[in-house]
Design a protein around this motif. Structure first.
Motif, mmCIF file in Angstrom:
data_model
loop_
_atom_site.group_PDB
_atom_site.id
_atom_site.type_symbol
_atom_site.label_atom_id
_atom_site.label_comp_id
_atom_site.label_asym_id
_atom_site.label_seq_id
_atom_site.Cartn_x
_atom_site.Cartn_y
_atom_site.Cartn_z
ATOM 1 N N UNK A 33 0.686 -1.177 -0.078
ATOM 2 C CA UNK A 33 0.067 -0.009 -0.032
ATOM 3 C C UNK A 33 0.931 1.293 0.133
ATOM 4 N N UNK A 34 1.684 1.309 0.867
ATOM 5 C CA UNK A 34 2.595 2.358 0.889
ATOM 6 C C UNK A 34 3.370 2.775 -0.534
ATOM 7 N N UNK A 35 3.719 1.425 -1.108
ATOM 8 C CA UNK A 35 4.558 1.689 -2.296
ATOM 9 C C UNK A 35 3.444 2.013 -3.427
ATOM 10 N N UNK A 36 2.281 1.742 -3.462
ATOM 11 C CA UNK A 36 1.286 2.348 -4.399
ATOM 12 C C UNK A 36 0.946 3.728 -4.122
ATOM 13 N N UNK A 37 0.901 4.025 -2.766
ATOM 14 C CA UNK A 37 0.615 5.513 -2.385
ATOM 15 C C UNK A 37 1.612 6.508 -3.177
ATOM 16 N N UNK A 38 2.969 5.956 -3.028
ATOM 17 C CA UNK A 38 4.077 6.831 -3.374
ATOM 18 C C UNK A 38 4.509 6.740 -4.898
ATOM 19 N N UNK A 39 4.278 5.646 -5.392
ATOM 20 C CA UNK A 39 4.684 5.702 -6.702
ATOM 21 C C UNK A 39 4.136 6.584 -7.712
ATOM 22 N N UNK A 40 5.069 7.248 -8.375
ATOM 23 C CA UNK A 40 4.671 8.184 -9.255
ATOM 24 C C UNK A 40 4.414 9.890 -8.641
ATOM 25 N N UNK A 41 4.400 9.902 -7.367
ATOM 26 C CA UNK A 41 4.203 11.088 -6.606
ATOM 27 C C UNK A 41 5.126 12.089 -7.019
ATOM 28 N N UNK A 42 5.161 13.294 -7.100
ATOM 29 C CA UNK A 42 6.171 14.138 -7.057
ATOM 30 C C UNK A 42 6.628 14.545 -5.694
ATOM 31 N N UNK A 137 14.019 23.215 10.307
ATOM 32 C CA UNK A 137 12.613 23.403 10.612
ATOM 33 C C UNK A 137 11.910 22.326 10.018
ATOM 34 N N UNK A 138 12.584 21.231 9.603
ATOM 35 C CA UNK A 138 11.603 20.148 9.185
ATOM 36 C C UNK A 138 10.851 20.264 7.878
ATOM 37 N N UNK A 139 11.421 21.344 7.104
ATOM 38 C CA UNK A 139 10.183 21.785 6.032
ATOM 39 C C UNK A 139 10.075 20.550 5.005
ATOM 40 N N UNK A 140 11.278 20.006 4.754
ATOM 41 C CA UNK A 140 11.043 18.956 3.344
ATOM 42 C C UNK A 140 9.954 17.815 3.953
ATOM 43 N N UNK A 141 10.072 17.459 5.146
ATOM 44 C CA UNK A 141 9.295 16.388 5.773
ATOM 45 C C UNK A 141 7.786 16.922 5.680
ATOM 46 N N UNK A 142 7.557 18.097 6.291
ATOM 47 C CA UNK A 142 6.272 18.640 6.425
ATOM 48 C C UNK A 142 5.756 18.969 4.959
ATOM 49 N N UNK A 143 6.348 19.284 3.984
ATOM 50 C CA UNK A 143 5.889 19.306 2.710
ATOM 51 C C UNK A 143 5.299 17.997 1.936
ATOM 52 N N UNK A 144 6.050 17.152 2.235
ATOM 53 C CA UNK A 144 6.042 16.041 1.664
ATOM 54 C C UNK A 144 5.145 14.858 2.435
ATOM 55 N N UNK A 145 4.943 15.272 3.888
ATOM 56 C CA UNK A 145 4.402 14.079 4.551
ATOM 57 C C UNK A 145 4.850 12.794 4.715
ATOM 58 N N UNK A 146 6.000 12.591 4.804
ATOM 59 C CA UNK A 146 6.964 11.577 4.570
ATOM 60 C C UNK A 146 6.591 10.343 5.603
ATOM 61 N N UNK A 163 8.712 9.841 -7.971
ATOM 62 C CA UNK A 163 9.147 8.645 -7.266
ATOM 63 C C UNK A 163 9.086 7.367 -8.222
ATOM 64 N N UNK A 164 10.181 6.777 -8.446
ATOM 65 C CA UNK A 164 10.115 5.747 -9.269
ATOM 66 C C UNK A 164 10.199 4.421 -8.148
ATOM 67 N N UNK A 165 10.941 4.448 -7.142
ATOM 68 C CA UNK A 165 11.049 3.497 -6.107
ATOM 69 C C UNK A 165 11.277 4.382 -4.811
ATOM 70 N N UNK A 166 10.988 3.622 -3.597
ATOM 71 C CA UNK A 166 10.940 3.999 -2.475
ATOM 72 C C UNK A 166 11.586 2.841 -1.322
ATOM 73 N N UNK A 167 12.394 3.472 -0.560
ATOM 74 C CA UNK A 167 13.224 2.551 0.555
ATOM 75 C C UNK A 167 14.629 2.820 0.386
ATOM 76 N N UNK A 168 15.221 2.696 1.719
ATOM 77 C CA UNK A 168 16.295 3.051 1.849
ATOM 78 C C UNK A 168 17.345 1.942 1.543
ATOM 79 N N UNK A 169 18.199 2.100 0.456
ATOM 80 C CA UNK A 169 19.206 0.979 0.210
ATOM 81 C C UNK A 169 20.237 0.660 1.068
#
Length: 187
Positions: A33-42, A137-146, A163-169
């Motif tokens: 579900x997480x992958x589906x939500x984030x795939x293609x998101x800018x 100020x944690x702006x990146x996280x707040x803008x994208x709701x990581x 986003x093509x892939x999500x996950x920490x290599x």
């Protein structure tokens, strides 16, 4: 009468238990579900936050960068910061990607530290020379709701910042391999 009340209570608990069990998602389902939500998101980048690097004076902002791929990671300082950063592993991965892709992948690191001085000290100690944004100020996280899960705060983006892939290599050899295969396959 008391027996019926006990049976009714037991039935109610059984029904609630069945509901809880049926609503429980497996870890694999959550990840899917997480992958589906984030795939293609800018991803949105705060424009007022500069990137710094020890070996360069001027740096491209992610919005100005037209590289085929960008790998963007976000780390906050909850818990063990040096454990989360994994700077040596990142440096190895960046070197590997540079040699495979002839430096066609850009890397951007957003750090939200509690103690900025400690972060800077860690970066210097490890000789980390790659672009870093210290986002106090944690702006990146707040803008994208990581995502809450830190394993899913790293993204492979295309040249349109989608986003093509999500996950920490750095957390998973399988994700690392997937990043490499995706980048090599699409070159």
């Amino acid at each position: 009468m008391r027996i019926w009340r006990n049976i009714a209570q037991a039935s109610c608990f059984l029904f609630i238990g069945m509901l809880v069990c049926s609503c429980h998602q497996t870890e694999k389902e959550k990840i899917t579900r997480l992958m589906e939500k984030w795939n293609g998101k800018e991803l949105v980048f705060p424009t007022n936050l500069p990137f710094v690097a020890e070996d360069r004076d001027t740096l491209l902002h992610p919005t100005e960068d037209t590289s085929n791929y960008k790998i963007v990671t976000y780390v906050d300082s909850t818990g063990c910061l040096s454990c989360k950063l994994q700077l040596l592993e990142w440096m190895d991965f960046i070197s590997e990607m540079d040699s495979i892709t002839r430096k066609k992948v850009s890397f951007y690191f957003y750090f939200h530290p509690k103690q900025k001085k400690y972060l800077i000290t860690l970066l210097k100690q490890e000789g980390f020379i790659f672009p870093v944004c210290i986002d106090t100020k944690d702006e990146f996280n707040q803008l994208n709701q990581l995502p809450e899960n830190e394993k899913f705060r790293t993204f492979l983006l295309n040249n349109k910042n989608r986003i093509i892939l999500i996950g920490n290599p750095m957390h998973s050899p399988q994700i690392k391999e997937l990043y490499v295969k995706t980048i090599i396959h699409e070159q």
